[in-house]
Motif scaffolding. Structure first.
Motif, mmCIF file in Angstrom:
data_model
loop_
_atom_site.group_PDB
_atom_site.id
_atom_site.type_symbol
_atom_site.label_atom_id
_atom_site.label_comp_id
_atom_site.label_asym_id
_atom_site.label_seq_id
_atom_site.Cartn_x
_atom_site.Cartn_y
_atom_site.Cartn_z
ATOM 1 N N ASP A 24 26.992 32.344 52.515
ATOM 2 C CA ASP A 24 27.945 31.695 53.680
ATOM 3 C C ASP A 24 27.895 32.388 54.931
ATOM 4 O O ASP A 24 27.385 33.472 55.222
ATOM 5 C CB ASP A 24 29.193 31.580 53.194
ATOM 6 C CG ASP A 24 30.107 30.184 53.812
ATOM 7 O OD1 ASP A 24 31.027 29.909 53.117
ATOM 8 O OD2 ASP A 24 29.535 29.864 54.717
ATOM 9 N N LEU A 68 32.826 38.447 50.908
ATOM 10 C CA LEU A 68 31.814 37.063 50.067
ATOM 11 C C LEU A 68 31.649 37.695 48.578
ATOM 12 O O LEU A 68 31.506 38.767 48.429
ATOM 13 C CB LEU A 68 30.448 36.692 51.010
ATOM 14 C CG LEU A 68 30.601 35.899 52.066
ATOM 15 C CD1 LEU A 68 29.052 35.737 52.567
ATOM 16 C CD2 LEU A 68 31.109 34.515 51.798
ATOM 17 N N THR A 128 19.843 33.273 48.664
ATOM 18 C CA THR A 128 21.049 32.516 49.416
ATOM 19 C C THR A 128 21.287 33.442 50.592
ATOM 20 O O THR A 128 21.429 34.489 50.652
ATOM 21 C CB THR A 128 22.299 32.454 48.275
ATOM 22 O OG1 THR A 128 23.311 31.762 49.028
ATOM 23 C CG2 THR A 128 22.678 34.102 47.993
#
Length: 121
Positions: free
Chosen positions: A10, A18, A115
């Protein structure tokens, strides 16, 4: 074939936290060392942290004291808790497993798709 699926990346402000997860899917009997790597633009992929099936951990100096790696062997999942994030932590984070024993035999050096973690200043 085994798949590693990451989640949790994110955009976060500096100083924030996170949590990343990576689950290995398929008919799996055992999972070896699980690790997190990262690659920032224009840089080589580097080890962030890894953990053995017995729970022994290893961290890059740059993340010691801020990141924590853990795993759930029953769920074939590895986690990365990232605290006090810095802009220099911005990168694509990849999950890796060095060896997985499956119903069709062993597989080696498996990677997830990555990611994105972005830390704003």
């Amino acid at each position: 074939q085994v798949q590693l699926v990451e989640s949790g990346g994110d955009l976060v402000q500096a100083g924030g936290s996170l949590s990343l997860s990576c689950v290995a899917s398929g008919i799996i009997f055992t999972v070896g060392v699980m690790g997190w790597y990262r690659q920032a633009p224009g840089k080589q992929r580097e080890l962030v942290a890894d953990i053995t099936s017995g729970g022994y951990t290893n961290y890059a100096d740059s993340v010691k004291g801020r990141f924590t790696i853990s795993r759930d062997n029953g769920k074939k999942t590895v986690y990365l808790q990232m605290n006090n994030l810095k802009p220099e932590d911005t990168a694509v984070y990849y999950c890796n497993v060095d060896r997985i024993t499956t119903s069709r035999g062993p597989e080696y050096d498996r990677w997830g798709q990555g990611t994105q973690v972005t830390v704003s200043s």
